[in-house]
Enzyme design. Structure first.
Site, PDB file in Angstrom:
ATOM      1  N   PRO A   2     -19.812  -2.223  -9.505  1.00 51.86           N
ATOM      2  CA  PRO A   2     -18.773  -1.417  -8.902  1.00 51.86           C
ATOM      3  C   PRO A   2     -19.317  -0.507  -7.814  1.00 51.86           C
ATOM      4  O   PRO A   2     -20.163   0.335  -8.062  1.00 51.86           O
ATOM      5  CB  PRO A   2     -18.247  -0.603 -10.076  1.00 51.86           C
ATOM      6  CG  PRO A   2     -19.231  -0.786 -11.198  1.00 51.86           C
ATOM      7  CD  PRO A   2     -20.355  -1.560 -10.695  1.00 51.86           C
ATOM      8  N   GLU A   3     -18.828  -0.700  -6.646  1.00 55.24           N
ATOM      9  CA  GLU A   3     -19.133   0.198  -5.534  1.00 55.24           C
ATOM     10  C   GLU A   3     -17.903   1.097  -5.352  1.00 55.24           C
ATOM     11  O   GLU A   3     -16.981   1.059  -6.162  1.00 55.24           O
ATOM     12  CB  GLU A   3     -19.452  -0.614  -4.278  1.00 55.24           C
ATOM     13  CG  GLU A   3     -20.586  -1.618  -4.514  1.00 55.24           C
ATOM     14  CD  GLU A   3     -20.940  -2.462  -3.300  1.00 55.24           C
ATOM     15  OE1 GLU A   3     -20.848  -1.954  -2.172  1.00 55.24           O
ATOM     16  OE2 GLU A   3     -21.325  -3.626  -3.485  1.00 55.24           O
TER      17      GLU A   3
END
Length: 277
Positions: A2-3
């Site tokens: 997850p960015e």
DNA sequence: ACGAGAACCTGTTTGC
DNA sequence: TGCAAACAGGTTCTCG
């Protein structure tokens, strides 16, 4: 996994389900996450109300009353699953580490196979939080502009790929979106900060914002693990231009190049050497 | 003081 | 087919 766009997607999803609710119970199945869960964690969040939900970089924040902030990080493989109608007879699935019940019936599950993620609570001022102290600017904020970026990188002999993975420069980009933003700017990931002009920074800022905003609009990128809070995948993986596309034709108009993969700063980097200079 | 590389952990994919 | 090695979206720590 997850960015920034993935965490923003989770934040937007979760906000409407728990805002104003009280945490009635929490259960921890494994405490040895990236950092051990504090022994007082349960005590610190139970019976507190969610006043707001926020995000800083890739960190999800629950602002609770009594000045407590619950911080969640999803590491590489973390997921948050929310069921709106509660759960009776819950049996934890593999890698479910934490659950939380809310007084409106919402049931939240924190799951993370690799355990690079963590949860913790902080008291008082966010500015004093040790993990945010030296963190760089939010790329979607107004203050993130060409001059700001240029001042951060113009003397650096590091390459741009490396610079943009450094959370002290810009906070929230990760391996996917750095490749995507550099491609969008037509700038080579191996270029050094020193050799990047103010005009280049202008392009980079525009591309970074554009790519992140579009990814949020599509609910993030699911390569493998990422899920929105109801379990749906994101859709931005269908919009990727270079990430994971080694050997494919560059899709920029009139470019005849082929996407290459190079390992830069230990991470796979995808780019078109023909149009990214 | 800084930057590169290793380390953290599990699951899946790739290659012999 | 089977097994070992490589690889994966992130962050922190160590070492040179």
């Amino acid at each position: 996994m997850p960015e920034l766009p993935e965490i923003e997607t989770v934040k937007l999803g979760i906000e409407s389900t728990v805002l104003g609710s009280v945490i009635t119970s929490t259960k921890i199945f494994r405490r040895d996450l990236r950092f051990p869960v504090d022994k007082n964690f349960e005590k610190l969040i139970i019976n507190k109300r969610v006043l707001s939900v926020g995000r800083r970089s890739k960190y999800l924040l629950f602002f609770l009353n009594k000045k407590t902030i619950l911080v969640m990080h999803l590491g590489m493989s973390g997921k948050i699953n929310v069921s709106i109608n509660g759960v009776s007879e819950y049996e934890p699935s593999k890698h479910d580490h934490i659950t939380m019940s809310f007084d409106n019936g919402v049931f939240l599950i924190y799951n993370d196979p690799r355990r690079f993620g963590f949860v913790e609570t902080i008291k008082g001022d966010l500015a004093d939080y040790k993990r945010f102290k030296y963190m760089g600017i939010e790329p979607l904020s107004k203050k993130f502009d060409a001059l700001h970026l240029w001042s951060k990188i113009k003397n650096s002999s590091r390459v741009l790929k490396n610079i943009f993975l450094d959370q002290k420069v810009v906070a929230g980009l990760g391996n996917i979106y750095v490749s995507e933003a550099l491609w969008d700017s037509q700038i080579n990931p191996k270029r050094t900060g020193k050799k990047t002009s103010l005009a280049d920074c202008k392009k980079l800022v525009v591309s970074i914002k554009k790519v992140l905003e579009k990814a949020i609009k599509y609910g993030g990128t699911t390569l493998k693990d990422f899920r929105q809070i109801g379990g749906e995948v994101g859709y931005f993986q269908n919009k990727l231009q270079v990430y994971g596309k080694e050997g494919e034709a560059c899709c920029r108009r009139k470019c005849k190049g082929t996407i290459e993969k190079a390992v830069i700063s230990g991470r796979s980097t995808f780019y078109c050497a023909t149009c990214q200079k």
